[in-house]
Each structure stands twice: as structure tokens, then as C-alpha cells.
Design a protein around this motif. Structure first.
Motif, mmCIF file in Angstrom:
data_model
loop_
_atom_site.group_PDB
_atom_site.id
_atom_site.type_symbol
_atom_site.label_atom_id
_atom_site.label_comp_id
_atom_site.label_asym_id
_atom_site.label_seq_id
_atom_site.Cartn_x
_atom_site.Cartn_y
_atom_site.Cartn_z
ATOM 1 N N LYS A 80 0.789 -1.218 0.046
ATOM 2 C CA LYS A 80 -0.009 -0.066 0.034
ATOM 3 C C LYS A 80 0.963 1.216 0.059
ATOM 4 C CE LYS A 80 -4.099 -1.843 2.409
ATOM 5 N NZ LYS A 80 -5.117 -1.705 3.435
ATOM 6 N N LYS A 81 1.865 1.204 0.680
ATOM 7 C CA LYS A 81 2.792 2.401 1.120
ATOM 8 C C LYS A 81 3.342 2.454 -0.655
ATOM 9 C CE LYS A 81 4.192 1.745 5.755
ATOM 10 N NZ LYS A 81 5.108 1.653 6.619
ATOM 11 N N GLU A 82 3.849 1.406 -1.191
ATOM 12 C CA GLU A 82 4.629 1.771 -2.548
ATOM 13 C C GLU A 82 3.562 2.201 -3.449
ATOM 14 O OE1 GLU A 82 7.594 1.150 -3.656
ATOM 15 O OE2 GLU A 82 7.983 1.277 -1.350
ATOM 16 N N ARG A 83 2.299 1.907 -3.454
ATOM 17 C CA ARG A 83 1.217 2.508 -4.387
ATOM 18 C C ARG A 83 1.077 3.879 -4.202
ATOM 19 N NH1 ARG A 83 -1.248 -2.869 -3.808
ATOM 20 N NH2 ARG A 83 -2.699 -1.981 -2.126
ATOM 21 N N GLU A 84 0.891 4.244 -2.725
ATOM 22 C CA GLU A 84 0.952 5.741 -2.682
ATOM 23 C C GLU A 84 1.895 6.605 -2.993
ATOM 24 O OE1 GLU A 84 -1.694 7.570 -0.957
ATOM 25 O OE2 GLU A 84 -3.084 5.813 -1.513
ATOM 26 N N LYS A 85 3.168 5.960 -2.874
ATOM 27 C CA LYS A 85 4.534 6.773 -3.287
ATOM 28 C C LYS A 85 4.275 6.839 -4.864
ATOM 29 C CE LYS A 85 7.860 5.080 0.034
ATOM 30 N NZ LYS A 85 8.731 4.581 0.263
ATOM 31 N N LYS A 86 3.747 5.823 -5.618
ATOM 32 C CA LYS A 86 3.827 5.995 -6.896
ATOM 33 C C LYS A 86 2.828 6.946 -7.456
ATOM 34 C CE LYS A 86 5.321 1.281 -8.591
ATOM 35 N NZ LYS A 86 4.896 0.161 -8.939
ATOM 36 N N ARG A 87 1.405 7.076 -6.911
ATOM 37 C CA ARG A 87 0.609 7.947 -7.081
ATOM 38 C C ARG A 87 0.952 9.330 -6.785
ATOM 39 N NH1 ARG A 87 -3.620 5.023 -3.719
ATOM 40 N NH2 ARG A 87 -4.132 3.140 -5.172
ATOM 41 N N ALA A 88 1.729 9.765 -5.705
ATOM 42 C CA ALA A 88 1.939 11.060 -5.522
ATOM 43 C C ALA A 88 3.190 11.392 -6.685
ATOM 44 C CB ALA A 88 2.694 10.861 -4.127
ATOM 45 N N LYS A 89 4.252 10.321 -6.914
ATOM 46 C CA LYS A 89 5.063 10.996 -7.724
ATOM 47 C C LYS A 89 4.285 11.208 -9.136
ATOM 48 C CE LYS A 89 9.321 9.165 -9.730
ATOM 49 N NZ LYS A 89 10.377 7.770 -9.958
ATOM 50 N N LYS A 90 3.332 10.507 -9.647
ATOM 51 C CA LYS A 90 2.608 10.649 -10.695
ATOM 52 C C LYS A 90 2.033 12.068 -10.744
ATOM 53 C CE LYS A 90 1.129 6.542 -13.213
ATOM 54 N NZ LYS A 90 -0.042 5.649 -13.497
ATOM 55 N N LYS A 91 1.402 12.247 -9.618
ATOM 56 C CA LYS A 91 0.531 13.977 -9.564
ATOM 57 C C LYS A 91 1.689 14.697 -9.342
ATOM 58 C CE LYS A 91 -2.868 15.665 -6.518
ATOM 59 N NZ LYS A 91 -3.424 15.439 -5.371
ATOM 60 N N GLU A 92 2.821 14.645 -8.885
ATOM 61 C CA GLU A 92 3.709 15.636 -8.855
ATOM 62 C C GLU A 92 4.261 15.846 -10.301
ATOM 63 O OE1 GLU A 92 6.838 14.610 -6.293
ATOM 64 O OE2 GLU A 92 5.547 14.736 -4.538
ATOM 65 N N GLU A 93 4.556 14.692 -11.110
ATOM 66 C CA GLU A 93 5.188 14.843 -12.486
ATOM 67 C C GLU A 93 4.136 15.699 -13.472
ATOM 68 O OE1 GLU A 93 7.876 14.269 -15.413
ATOM 69 O OE2 GLU A 93 8.103 14.127 -13.259
#
Length: 147
Positions: free
Chosen positions: A10-23
Motif C-alpha cells: 500500500k505504501k509503494e502504491r501511494e508513493k507511485k500515485r504521489a510521484k505521478k501527481k507531482e510529475e
């Protein structure tokens, strides 16, 4: 103390979502900053159908009054001569009493009915006829076999 309810996945998925949003936000800001220097998005086509980025040097000016919309004058079917035409019987059904004649001059197919025949016809006969406007197109009238 209790363990966290979040798992590693779950933590990894959240990190990926946050990274996509920032990009996505970074790209949006980049586009906004570069909006002032947009390039020319016009493409020109020459008389041969080839595409170019530069406009043609000497383009011909077309006057609106010279543009013909619709059927040119004199080419309409109603205005054609009402004289005798010649053609070949391409199809004839004796039992039903109708057929079609292919006009030699225009190449169009003209409907004929047994009531408009002056003498018997068969497929392949060369005939002379006049045309009149029928409900579904031109109809042959006064059909005679040419000898």
C-alpha cells in the motif's frame, strides 16, 4: 504499541500515485510557462498537393463570383434536347412489361414500359426513343426498333 495498518504494498502504491501527481503538475507548469512562445501551426499545400511550412509566394486570388455552386448551366437533364435519342435495350422482361435502355450519347440507363412501345423489342435491339421525366427518373416514350 500496535502495528501500522498499512502494508508495504500500500505504501509503494501511494508513493507511485504521489510521484505521478507531482510529475503531472510539473508538466502543466512547464506548458503554462512556455505558452507565450507557441510556434506557427499552419501548413500550406501547393498546387501539386505537397505540404510546406512556408506560404506560397504568388497565390492566385479567386473571386467569389467566379465560383459555381451546383450544376453548371446547360448541363441539367431538364434542359436537354427533346429530340429522338438512340440506345440499346439492356434488359427487358416481357412477363412484367418493363425494361431498360442504355442511351448511346449519355450512357445513362432509361426506364421503359410496355405501354410506351410502338412495336415489340428484345434485349440487344437498337431503338430510338424520346425521354420524359418519370416519378423515379427519366422514362422512355415512343420506343421504336431501328432497322
Amino acid at each position: 504499541m500496535g502495528r501500522s495498518q498499512e502494508t508495504f504494498g500500500k505504501k509503494e502504491r501511494e508513493k507511485k500515485r504521489a510521484k505521478k501527481k507531482e510529475e503531472k503538475e510539473r508538466k502543466r507548469l512547464e506548458r503554462k510557462a512556455n505558452a507565450g512562445d507557441k510556434g506557427d501551426n499552419i501548413t500550406y499545400m501547393d498546387v501539386y498537393g505537397n505540404f510546406h511550412d512556408t506560404p506560397p509566394e504568388a497565390a492566385e486570388k479567386v473571386k467569389a463570383k467566379n465560383i459555381e455552386i451546383g450544376v453548371p448551366k446547360g448541363a441539367r437533364e431538364d434542359e436537354e434536347e427533346d429530340g429522338l435519342r438512340k440506345g440499346t435495350v439492356t434488359f427487358y422482361n416481357e412477363s412484367k412489361g418493363y425494361g431498360f435502355i442504355k442511351d448511346k450519347k449519355t450512357g445513362q440507363s432509361v426506364f421503359m414500359h410496355v405501354n410506351q412501345l410502338k412495336e415489340e423489342v428484345k434485349e440487344g435491339n437498337l431503338v430510338s426513343f424520346e425521354t420524359m421525366k418519370g416519378p423515379k427518373g427519366p422514362s422512355a416514350v415512343n420506343v421504336q426498333v431501328m432497322r
